[in-house]
Enzyme design. Structure first.
Site, PDB file in Angstrom:
ATOM      1  N   GLU A  81     -26.427 -23.571 106.823  1.00 58.27           N
ATOM      2  CA  GLU A  81     -25.336 -23.807 108.141  1.00 58.27           C
ATOM      3  C   GLU A  81     -25.814 -22.547 109.170  1.00 58.27           C
ATOM      4  OE1 GLU A  81     -23.235 -26.043 108.029  1.00 58.27           O
ATOM      5  OE2 GLU A  81     -23.299 -26.894 107.065  1.00 58.27           O
ATOM      6  N   CYS A  88     -18.824 -18.273 112.689  1.00 60.77           N
ATOM      7  CA  CYS A  88     -19.711 -19.334 112.754  1.00 60.77           C
ATOM      8  C   CYS A  88     -18.849 -20.733 114.548  1.00 60.77           C
ATOM      9  CB  CYS A  88     -20.471 -20.272 112.096  1.00 60.77           C
ATOM     10  SG  CYS A  88     -18.848 -21.282 110.809  1.00 60.77           S
TER      11      CYS A  88
HETATM   12  P1  NAD Z   1     -27.686 -13.081 108.305  1.00 62.99           P
HETATM   13  O1  NAD Z   1     -28.747 -14.295 108.495  1.00 62.99           O
HETATM   14  O2  NAD Z   1     -28.112 -11.729 108.452  1.00 62.99           O
HETATM   15  O3  NAD Z   1     -27.908 -12.841 106.565  1.00 62.99           O
HETATM   16  C1  NAD Z   1     -26.681 -13.827 105.529  1.00 62.99           C
HETATM   17  C2  NAD Z   1     -27.486 -13.651 104.405  1.00 62.99           C
HETATM   18  O4  NAD Z   1     -29.261 -13.771 104.007  1.00 62.99           O
HETATM   19  C3  NAD Z   1     -27.001 -12.421 103.478  1.00 62.99           C
HETATM   20  O5  NAD Z   1     -26.469 -12.362 102.080  1.00 62.99           O
HETATM   21  C4  NAD Z   1     -28.425 -11.456 103.406  1.00 62.99           C
HETATM   22  O6  NAD Z   1     -28.533 -11.332 102.618  1.00 62.99           O
HETATM   23  C5  NAD Z   1     -29.943 -12.741 103.242  1.00 62.99           C
HETATM   24  N1  NAD Z   1     -31.047 -12.696 103.682  1.00 62.99           N
HETATM   25  C6  NAD Z   1     -31.236 -12.041 104.695  1.00 62.99           C
HETATM   26  N2  NAD Z   1     -32.177 -11.724 104.615  1.00 62.99           N
HETATM   27  C7  NAD Z   1     -33.008 -12.689 103.946  1.00 62.99           C
HETATM   28  C8  NAD Z   1     -33.933 -13.282 103.506  1.00 62.99           C
HETATM   29  N3  NAD Z   1     -35.748 -13.224 104.591  1.00 62.99           N
HETATM   30  N4  NAD Z   1     -34.343 -14.482 102.612  1.00 62.99           N
HETATM   31  C9  NAD Z   1     -32.980 -15.258 102.220  1.00 62.99           C
HETATM   32  N5  NAD Z   1     -32.090 -15.028 102.151  1.00 62.99           N
HETATM   33  C10 NAD Z   1     -31.690 -13.289 103.208  1.00 62.99           C
HETATM   34  O7  NAD Z   1     -26.779 -14.050 108.168  1.00 62.99           O
HETATM   35  P2  NAD Z   1     -24.969 -12.621 108.578  1.00 62.99           P
HETATM   36  O8  NAD Z   1     -25.652 -11.678 110.011  1.00 62.99           O
HETATM   37  O9  NAD Z   1     -24.151 -12.471 108.050  1.00 62.99           O
HETATM   38  O10 NAD Z   1     -24.083 -13.632 109.514  1.00 62.99           O
HETATM   39  C11 NAD Z   1     -23.875 -13.456 110.580  1.00 62.99           C
HETATM   40  C12 NAD Z   1     -24.451 -15.408 111.399  1.00 62.99           C
HETATM   41  O11 NAD Z   1     -24.471 -16.219 110.215  1.00 62.99           O
HETATM   42  C13 NAD Z   1     -24.384 -15.957 112.766  1.00 62.99           C
HETATM   43  O12 NAD Z   1     -25.493 -16.359 113.131  1.00 62.99           O
HETATM   44  C14 NAD Z   1     -23.549 -17.070 111.727  1.00 62.99           C
HETATM   45  O13 NAD Z   1     -23.363 -17.963 113.817  1.00 62.99           O
HETATM   46  C15 NAD Z   1     -24.125 -17.506 111.168  1.00 62.99           C
HETATM   47  N6  NAD Z   1     -22.917 -18.284 109.884  1.00 62.99           N
HETATM   48  C16 NAD Z   1     -22.725 -19.998 110.263  1.00 62.99           C
HETATM   49  C17 NAD Z   1     -22.060 -20.206 109.643  1.00 62.99           C
HETATM   50  C18 NAD Z   1     -22.244 -21.957 109.539  1.00 62.99           C
HETATM   51  O14 NAD Z   1     -21.554 -22.202 108.378  1.00 62.99           O
HETATM   52  N7  NAD Z   1     -22.890 -23.271 109.926  1.00 62.99           N
HETATM   53  C19 NAD Z   1     -20.435 -20.065 108.902  1.00 62.99           C
HETATM   54  C20 NAD Z   1     -20.791 -18.864 109.052  1.00 62.99           C
HETATM   55  C21 NAD Z   1     -22.024 -17.656 109.937  1.00 62.99           C
END
Ligand code: NAD
Length: 475
Positions: A249, A283
Site C-alpha cells: 500500500e 495516502c
Molecule cells: P516511509 O516509506 O518513509 O516509512 C514507512 C515504514 O517503512 C517505516 O516504518 C520505516 O521505518 C520503514 N522503512 C523505511 N525504510 C525501510 C526499508 N528499507 N525496509 C523496510 N522498512 C523500511 O513512509 P512514511 O513517510 O512513514 O509514510 C508516508 C507515505 O506512506 C506516503 O507516501 C503515503 O502516501 C504512504 N501511505 C500509503 C498508504 C496506503 O494505504 N496506500 C497509507 C498511508 C500512507
C-alpha cells in the site's frame, strides 16, 4: 491471555506500561515540541527473538477455529473501546492530530470497527468444480508469520488494517511501526494483547534497519507494507531472495475531477475534507483538484470559505480540527512545494506564508489556484495541507491529466449527474474512484492501489484471502 484485560485511565498510565522511564529514544509532540515519552530502541536481535516466539506460537493459534479467533478479535475490539480516550490522547500528542474532527478519536474508533468487522467475515472453502469428472475445492491456509511495516500518518488504524486480517487467518504477526510514531502503536498493541494468547502479536519499536531485517528475514512468510513508494521498492528488492508474499500500500497523488454540472456550494465541505483529512497527511487524500472552467471561480470561493472555518492548532484543544505536520521533514516538503507554486506565479487563495518562530510544525491551510499541471505541487505528493486547483476545459483533458502520473491509489468525480460521473470514473486509472466524496474507506470494501501505488488488496473477504495461502484440494 498474556495479560489480564486492563483499562488505562490516562495516556500517562499507558505510557508507563509501554515505555522506559529513562533511556530509549525521546519522542516529541509535533504541536508543542514537548517530550511525550521515550520509545524503547528495539534492535535486530530483538527482532530475531520476536520471530522465533511468533513462529513457535503460530501452530497453536492456527489450530483454533475461525470462530475462536474471531472471538479473540472481538475481545480485542472491546479492549480498544475500553481504553479509547487514553489511546486517542496519546495518539494526538505523538502524531499531532486533533482529538476532534476526522482525527484521533475517529482513528481509535476505526481500530475497533476494523477488528470487529474483520472478526465477522465468513471464509468457507470454495467448491470450484463438482461434476462427474471430480471435485476441486479452494481452501485458504495460514501463511505462517506475517511482518507488518507501517507509516506515521494513521499509525494505529493502519496497524489494525494489517494485523486484524493476518491474525484472523491464523497467522502470527511481528509489527514494525514508524520510528516517528512508535508509542501509539506500542500502546495499541499493549491493549490488544490483553485479549490475545501470548506471543501471537509482537511489536518492535525500531528504525529502518529493523524494517529491512524484517523484510529480508527467511522466517517471515509475508510482508504487509504501508508507506512510501520508494520504501516499497526497497522492500520488494529485499524480499526477493525468500519469494515472500507482499501487500504493498504505497504513495498516491489522488486527482479529483469536478464536472461542470456540480453544485459548488453543496460539495465544498466534502471536497475540503477529502483533501485535508488528517491535515492532508493521508495516502488517499485528494491531492490535485481539477475543476471545469465554467465553475472554477465558484469552487475556489466555496473552498476558501470552508477553509476559513476550520481551526488549526494543538490537538488536545477540543476546538481544533486541523493539526501540525507530524515531523520537520514533512513540513519542509510542504513548504518547498508551496514555494515552487508561488514562485511560478500561481494564485494563493488562502494560506502559504507560515509564521516563523512558532512552536510546532504548523503549516497554514493552503489553497492554490491558477497553477499549471506540471508544477511540482501538482506532480508530487505533498502529503500536507496544501491543495492545488487546476482549471480544465474538456473532460478528456481532465482525465488525461488525472491519469498522467505513475501512481493511482484513489480518485474522485464530482457531479450532479451520477451516470455521467460513473462514465468518467471508469476511465480513471486508480484502485478506488469515489463519486461525490473522496477517501471514504470501509472494512467491508476492498482497497488497494493501481500502478505504482502498490498491489494486493486490504479489507473485505478479498483482503482476508491475501493473508492466506490458497490451496486447491482436487479429487
Ligand atoms: P516511509 O516509506 O518513509 O516509512 C514507512 C515504514 O517503512 C517505516 O516504518 C520505516 O521505518 C520503514 N522503512 C523505511 N525504510 C525501510 C526499508 N528499507 N525496509 C523496510 N522498512 C523500511 O513512509 P512514511 O513517510 O512513514 O509514510 C508516508 C507515505 O506512506 C506516503 O507516501 C503515503 O502516501 C504512504 N501511505 C500509503 C498508504 C496506503 O494505504 N496506500 C497509507 C498511508 C500512507
Amino acid at each position: 491471555m498474556s495479560n489480564a484485560a486492563t483499562t488505562f485511565a490516562t495516556d500517562t498510565e499507558l505510557l508507563t506500561a509501554i515505555a522506559p522511564a529513562t533511556g530509549g529514544r525521546e519522542i516529541f509532540d509535533p504541536a508543542t515540541g514537548e517530550l511525550v515519552g521515550r520509545a524503547p530502541e528495539h534492535t535486530t536481535a530483538d527482532l530475531e527473538a520476536a520471530v522465533i516466539a511468533a513462529r513457535e506460537a503460530q501452530p497453536g493459534w492456527a489450530s483454533l477455529s475461525h470462530a475462536e479467533r474471531s472471538a479473540a478479535l472481538n475481545a480485542a475490539a472491546d479492549a480498544v473501546d475500553a481504553n479509547a480516550e487514553a489511546l486517542a490522547v496519546l495518539l494526538s500528542r505523538e502524531q499531532g492530530k486533533p482529538l476532534n474532527g476526522p482525527n484521533a478519536r475517529f482513528e481509535v474508533g476505526a481500530c475497533s470497527a476494523w477488528l470487529r468487522t474483520t472478526a465477522g467475515f465468513e471464509l468457507e472453502p470454495e467448491i470450484l468444480v463438482d461434476d462427474e469428472g471430480g471435485k476441486a475445492e479452494m481452501h485458504y491456509r495460514p501463511l505462517g508469520v506475517v511482518g507488518a511495516i507501517g507509516p506515521w500518518n494513521w499509525p494505529m488504524m493502519i496497524s489494525v488494517w494489517q494485523l486484524a486480517p493476518a491474525l484472523r487467518m491464523g497467522n502470527t504477526v511481528v509489527l514494525k511501526p514508524s520510528e516517528y510514531t512508535p508509542l501509539s502503536v506500542l500502546a495499541l498493541v499493549k491493549v490488544i494483547n490483553s485479549a490475545l494468547p501470548e506471543n501471537v502479536l509482537h511489536v518492535l519499536s525500531g528504525g529502518r534497519d529493523v524494517g529491512e531485517a524484517l523484510s529480508g528475514h527467511a522466517d517471515i512468510d509475508k510482508i504487509m507494507f504501508t508507506g512510501s513508494t520508494a520504501t516499497g521498492k526497497a522492500i520488494i528488492r529485499s524480499s526477493a531472495d525468500t519469494v515472500k508474499r507482499l501487500t504493498m500500500e504505497l504513495g498516491g497523488n489522488d486527482a479529483g475531477i469536478v464536472l461542470p454540472d456540480a453544485d459548488a456550494q453543496s460539495i465544498a465541505e466534502d471536497l475540503f475534507w477529502g483533501a485535508f483529512i488528517n491535515t492532508g497527511q493521508t495516502c488517499a487524500a485528494l491531492k490535485r483538484l481539477y475543476v471545469h472552467e465554467d465553475i472554477y471561480e465558484e469552487v475556489c470561493a466555496a473552498l476558501t470559505d470552508v477553509a476559513s472555518k476550520m481551526p488549526m492548532g494543538v490537538g488536545l484543544d477540543e476546538a481544533n480540527v486541523l493539526g501540525p505536520l507530524q515531523n520537520k521533514a514533512q513540513y519542509d516538503i510542504v513548504a518547498e512545494l508551496v514555494q515552487a507554486a508561488t514562485d511560478s506565479g500561481a494564485r494563493v487563495l488562502t494560506g502559504a506564508n507560515p509564521v516563523a518562530g512558532q512552536p510546532g510544525f504548523f503549516y497554514p491551510t493552503t489553497l492554490i489556484a491558477d497553477i499549471e499541471n506540471d508544477n511540482p505541487l501538482v506532480a508530487q505528493e505533498q502529503f500536507g495541507p496544501a491543495l492545488p486547483i487546476i482549471k480544465y476545459s474538456s473532460v478528456d483533458e481532465a482525465v488525461a491529466m488525472a491519469n498522467g502520473l505513475e501512481v493511482g491509489l484513489g480518485a474522485s468525480v464530482w457531479s450532479s449527474d451520477l451516470e455521467a460521473a460513473r462514465e468518467v470514473a471508469a476511465r480513471i486509472q486508480a484502485g478506488t474512484v469515489w463519486i461525490n466524496k473522496h477517501g471514504a474507506v470501509d472494512p467491508r470494501v476492498p482497497f488497494g492501489g493501481a500502478k505504482q501505488s502498490g498491489y494486493g488488496l486490504e479489507f473485505g473477504v478479498a483482503g482476508l484471502k491475501h493473508l492466506g495461502q490458497p490451496q486447491v484440494i482436487s479429487y
